[in-house]
Scaffold this motif. Structure first.
Motif, mmCIF file in Angstrom:
data_model
loop_
_atom_site.group_PDB
_atom_site.id
_atom_site.type_symbol
_atom_site.label_atom_id
_atom_site.label_comp_id
_atom_site.label_asym_id
_atom_site.label_seq_id
_atom_site.Cartn_x
_atom_site.Cartn_y
_atom_site.Cartn_z
ATOM 1 N N ASP A 1 4.743 24.143 2.056
ATOM 2 C CA ASP A 1 5.393 24.083 3.366
ATOM 3 C C ASP A 1 6.032 22.700 3.509
ATOM 4 O OD1 ASP A 1 6.183 24.202 6.005
ATOM 5 O OD2 ASP A 1 4.154 24.277 6.830
ATOM 6 N N PRO A 2 7.179 22.472 2.858
ATOM 7 C CA PRO A 2 7.739 21.113 2.831
ATOM 8 C C PRO A 2 8.076 20.553 4.203
ATOM 9 C CG PRO A 2 9.297 22.711 1.924
ATOM 10 C CD PRO A 2 7.988 23.415 2.069
ATOM 11 N N LEU A 3 8.628 21.378 5.103
ATOM 12 C CA LEU A 3 8.954 20.856 6.428
ATOM 13 C C LEU A 3 7.691 20.577 7.227
ATOM 14 C CD1 LEU A 3 10.996 20.024 8.543
ATOM 15 C CD2 LEU A 3 11.138 22.430 9.259
ATOM 16 N N GLY A 4 6.700 21.449 7.120
ATOM 17 C CA GLY A 4 5.438 21.180 7.789
ATOM 18 C C GLY A 4 4.806 19.895 7.296
ATOM 19 N N ASP A 5 4.842 19.688 5.959
ATOM 20 C CA ASP A 5 4.318 18.443 5.387
ATOM 21 C C ASP A 5 5.107 17.240 5.885
ATOM 22 O OD1 ASP A 5 2.484 19.921 3.956
ATOM 23 O OD2 ASP A 5 3.629 19.884 2.083
ATOM 24 N N PHE A 6 6.426 17.397 5.926
ATOM 25 C CA PHE A 6 7.290 16.298 6.363
ATOM 26 C C PHE A 6 6.974 15.893 7.808
ATOM 27 C CE2 PHE A 6 11.282 14.974 8.470
ATOM 28 C CZ PHE A 6 11.551 13.821 7.758
ATOM 29 N N LEU A 7 6.873 16.867 8.687
ATOM 30 C CA LEU A 7 6.610 16.556 10.092
ATOM 31 C C LEU A 7 5.246 15.888 10.264
ATOM 32 C CD1 LEU A 7 8.026 19.802 11.745
ATOM 33 C CD2 LEU A 7 9.065 17.519 11.762
ATOM 34 N N ALA A 8 4.251 16.339 9.510
ATOM 35 C CA ALA A 8 2.927 15.725 9.605
ATOM 36 C C ALA A 8 2.942 14.286 9.109
ATOM 37 C CB ALA A 8 1.916 16.552 8.811
ATOM 38 N N SER A 9 3.589 14.045 7.975
ATOM 39 C CA SER A 9 3.626 12.685 7.439
ATOM 40 C C SER A 9 4.562 11.798 8.249
ATOM 41 C CB SER A 9 4.033 12.702 5.957
ATOM 42 O OG SER A 9 5.232 13.399 5.739
ATOM 43 N N LEU A 10 5.557 12.404 8.908
ATOM 44 C CA LEU A 10 6.427 11.637 9.787
ATOM 45 C C LEU A 10 5.625 11.061 10.953
ATOM 46 C CD1 LEU A 10 9.563 11.106 10.010
ATOM 47 C CD2 LEU A 10 9.607 12.993 11.636
ATOM 48 N N ALA A 11 4.760 11.889 11.538
ATOM 49 C CA ALA A 11 3.929 11.425 12.649
ATOM 50 C C ALA A 11 2.983 10.320 12.190
ATOM 51 C CB ALA A 11 3.138 12.600 13.218
ATOM 52 N N ARG A 12 2.468 10.457 10.965
ATOM 53 C CA ARG A 12 1.541 9.452 10.449
ATOM 54 C C ARG A 12 2.226 8.090 10.271
ATOM 55 N NH1 ARG A 12 -0.898 9.487 4.372
ATOM 56 N NH2 ARG A 12 -2.334 7.736 4.596
ATOM 57 N N VAL A 13 3.419 8.104 9.689
ATOM 58 C CA VAL A 13 4.146 6.851 9.475
ATOM 59 C C VAL A 13 4.558 6.232 10.811
ATOM 60 C CG1 VAL A 13 6.304 5.892 8.565
ATOM 61 C CG2 VAL A 13 4.940 7.424 7.164
ATOM 62 N N THR B 1 11.016 8.081 14.311
ATOM 63 C CA THR B 1 10.279 9.247 13.842
ATOM 64 C C THR B 1 10.242 10.338 14.916
ATOM 65 O OG1 THR B 1 8.157 8.254 14.520
ATOM 66 C CG2 THR B 1 8.859 7.923 12.232
ATOM 67 N N ARG B 2 10.143 9.947 16.168
ATOM 68 C CA ARG B 2 10.169 10.942 17.246
ATOM 69 C C ARG B 2 11.523 11.643 17.298
ATOM 70 N NH1 ARG B 2 7.352 6.825 20.150
ATOM 71 N NH2 ARG B 2 9.306 6.208 21.169
ATOM 72 N N ALA B 3 12.595 10.890 17.105
ATOM 73 C CA ALA B 3 13.940 11.473 17.151
ATOM 74 C C ALA B 3 14.146 12.465 16.002
ATOM 75 C CB ALA B 3 14.987 10.366 17.100
ATOM 76 N N ILE B 4 13.653 12.136 14.816
ATOM 77 C CA ILE B 4 13.801 13.034 13.678
ATOM 78 C C ILE B 4 12.996 14.312 13.905
ATOM 79 C CG2 ILE B 4 13.339 13.324 11.210
ATOM 80 C CD1 ILE B 4 13.884 10.314 10.887
ATOM 81 N N ARG C 1 0.826 -1.206 0.000
ATOM 82 C CA ARG C 1 0.000 0.000 0.000
ATOM 83 C C ARG C 1 0.862 1.260 0.000
ATOM 84 N NH1 ARG C 1 -5.219 0.325 0.675
ATOM 85 N NH2 ARG C 1 -5.346 -1.734 1.678
ATOM 86 N N ALA C 2 0.501 2.210 -0.865
ATOM 87 C CA ALA C 2 1.208 3.476 -0.964
ATOM 88 C C ALA C 2 0.766 4.422 0.148
ATOM 89 C CB ALA C 2 0.939 4.116 -2.326
ATOM 90 N N ILE C 3 1.741 5.024 0.830
ATOM 91 C CA ILE C 3 1.471 6.022 1.860
ATOM 92 C C ILE C 3 2.172 7.300 1.431
ATOM 93 C CG2 ILE C 3 1.664 6.616 4.298
ATOM 94 C CD1 ILE C 3 1.976 3.632 4.896
ATOM 95 N N TRP C 4 1.407 8.329 1.161
ATOM 96 C CA TRP C 4 1.959 9.604 0.694
ATOM 97 C C TRP C 4 2.632 10.312 1.859
ATOM 98 C CZ3 TRP C 4 -1.138 14.642 -0.192
ATOM 99 C CH2 TRP C 4 -0.332 15.575 -0.862
ATOM 100 N N THR C 5 3.924 10.576 1.711
ATOM 101 C CA THR C 5 4.729 11.191 2.776
ATOM 102 C C THR C 5 5.522 12.359 2.208
ATOM 103 O OG1 THR C 5 6.404 9.479 2.361
ATOM 104 C CG2 THR C 5 4.895 9.123 4.221
ATOM 105 N N PRO C 6 4.871 13.455 1.840
ATOM 106 C CA PRO C 6 5.573 14.585 1.236
ATOM 107 C C PRO C 6 6.539 15.249 2.202
ATOM 108 C CG PRO C 6 3.340 15.210 1.831
ATOM 109 C CD PRO C 6 3.444 13.728 2.063
ATOM 110 N N GLY C 7 7.531 15.920 1.635
ATOM 111 C CA GLY C 7 8.542 16.620 2.426
ATOM 112 C C GLY C 7 9.875 16.590 1.715
ATOM 113 N N HIS C 8 10.492 15.420 1.656
ATOM 114 C CA HIS C 8 11.751 15.277 0.923
ATOM 115 C C HIS C 8 11.527 15.521 -0.556
ATOM 116 C CE1 HIS C 8 15.774 13.923 0.089
ATOM 117 N NE2 HIS C 8 15.362 12.858 -0.590
ATOM 118 N N SER C 9 10.411 15.102 -1.062
ATOM 119 C CA SER C 9 9.918 15.494 -2.382
ATOM 120 C C SER C 9 8.406 15.629 -2.249
ATOM 121 C CB SER C 9 10.287 14.451 -3.460
ATOM 122 O OG SER C 9 9.391 13.356 -3.424
#
Length: 340
Positions: free
Chosen positions: A226-238, A261-264, A179-187
């Motif tokens: 907002d790439p970093l904002g997107d990254f942090l949100a998708s980081l929490a999701r993963v 993910t918490r450490a990042i 299953r694909a999980i969209w995790t924007p941020g790095h791209s």
């Protein structure tokens, strides 16, 4: 806990490995890059293996990919499909060549597919690269900073995908549930891939065991993202996924996804606080703020390309500070910021 089998000096490419459950790890080198290699994964299916990423476009990389598959009795001609976690060349570079050799489909998220189309159009039109120098000047770089700016360099765009994935889609992997999980941020279209039938997740560059991915804002003043904002949100999701093993695209496999993910996220909060502390009542340019941050190498020793990427990271962090009400961009052509 890092498995003993993965304990190796940094930069040493591991061997192809059978991970069990119809899954193989195929390290593919990135010549001249400190990351050393991309971990390409091959998943068994009744119609032939499906690759997660493909590696850098280079003869050494191609040899490593073909030799790695041969180790387990497979050939590139057998490949049924390639799922690209994101469009960067160390992941998508060989996908087109694999498709030519096997007839395999290529899939990536819609947002990155749009970038590939734009990239290919730019190359076909032989578009100039003056926008890089212009963006650096807007950040506050002067002529001395731009002295070694490359006037022209070869660009090799990745292959256009055949399939575009959306968040939650099941990849066309016969007899498996990927299953694909969209995790924007790095791209913008970065994907993690959850192998639901095996309790494993492929994290691409989104979650790496020791380092954090580059999160940059390009152009530096682009207002609609907002790439970093997107990254942090998708980081929490993963981080909420219940998985037994994490399979990143670089370094080594690991197990405690939530802790990593918490450490990042904590790393970025520290970085945000560091940047906020540099702001004051007097405007400071993006270039000046970037040069005042701590980096792995001293600012004077950094290449212009490294400084360009550093400024993009600082811009991404400033965007989060703006949205949190801690920073304010001042009016004018040059990008400058004060405390909000």
């Amino acid at each position: 806990m890092r498995p003993e089998s993965d304990a190796r000096p940094e930069g040493v490419r591991p061997k192809a490995e059978d991970l069990g459950g119809g899954l193989w790890s195929l390290p593919v080198p990135i010549p001249g890059n400190p990351l050393a290699y991309t971990l390409v994964y091959a998943l068994e299916s009744p119609r032939g293996p499906v690759l997660v990423d493909a590696g850098w476009e280079h003869e050494d990389a191609w040899d490593a990919l073909t030799d790695g598959l041969a180790t387990f009795g497979m050939e590139v001609a057998d490949v049924h499909g390639v799922v690209v976690t994101h469009h960067h060349p160390d992941h998508a570079g060989l996908a087109g060549r694999v498709r030519e050799a096997s007839g395999a489909w290529i899939a990536m998220h819609r947002a990155d597919a749009e970038i590939v189309r734009a990239f290919r159009s730019m190359v076909e039109q032989d578009a100039g690269r003056t926008w890089i120098a212009d963006s650096l000047r807007r950040a506050g770089a002067d002529d001395g900073d731009l002295a070694d700016h490359p006037r022209r360099r070869h660009i090799d765009p990745p292959a256009q995908p055949d399939r575009e994935l959306e968040d939650g889609d099941l990849v066309g992997l016969p007899a498996r549930r990927l299953r694909a999980i969209w995790t924007p941020g790095h791209s913008p279209g970065h994907l993690c891939l959850h192998l639901e039938d095996a309790g494993r997740v492929f994290t691409g560059d989104h979650v790496l065991p020791r380092i954090t991915p580059h999160i940059g804002l390009y152009p530096y003043d682009r207002a609609d993202t907002d790439p970093l904002g997107d990254f942090l949100a998708s980081l929490a999701r993963v981080g909420d996924l219940a998985v037994d093993e994490v399979l990143p695209a670089h370094q080594f496999r690991f197990h405690d996804l939530a802790a990593r993910t918490r450490a990042i996220a904590a790393h970025h909060e520290t970085r945000l606080a560091e940047l906020a502390a540099l702001l004051g009542d007097e405007p400071r340019t993006l270039w000046r703020l970037t040069s005042a941050l701590g980096w792995r190498e001293p600012w004077p020793a950094m290449s212009l390309q490294s400084r360009q990427m550093a400024a993009a990271e600082a811009a991404a962090h400033l965007r989060v500070l703006e949205r949190r009400g801690q920073a304010r961009r001042t009016p004018g052509e040059t990008l400058a910021y004060t405390t909000a």
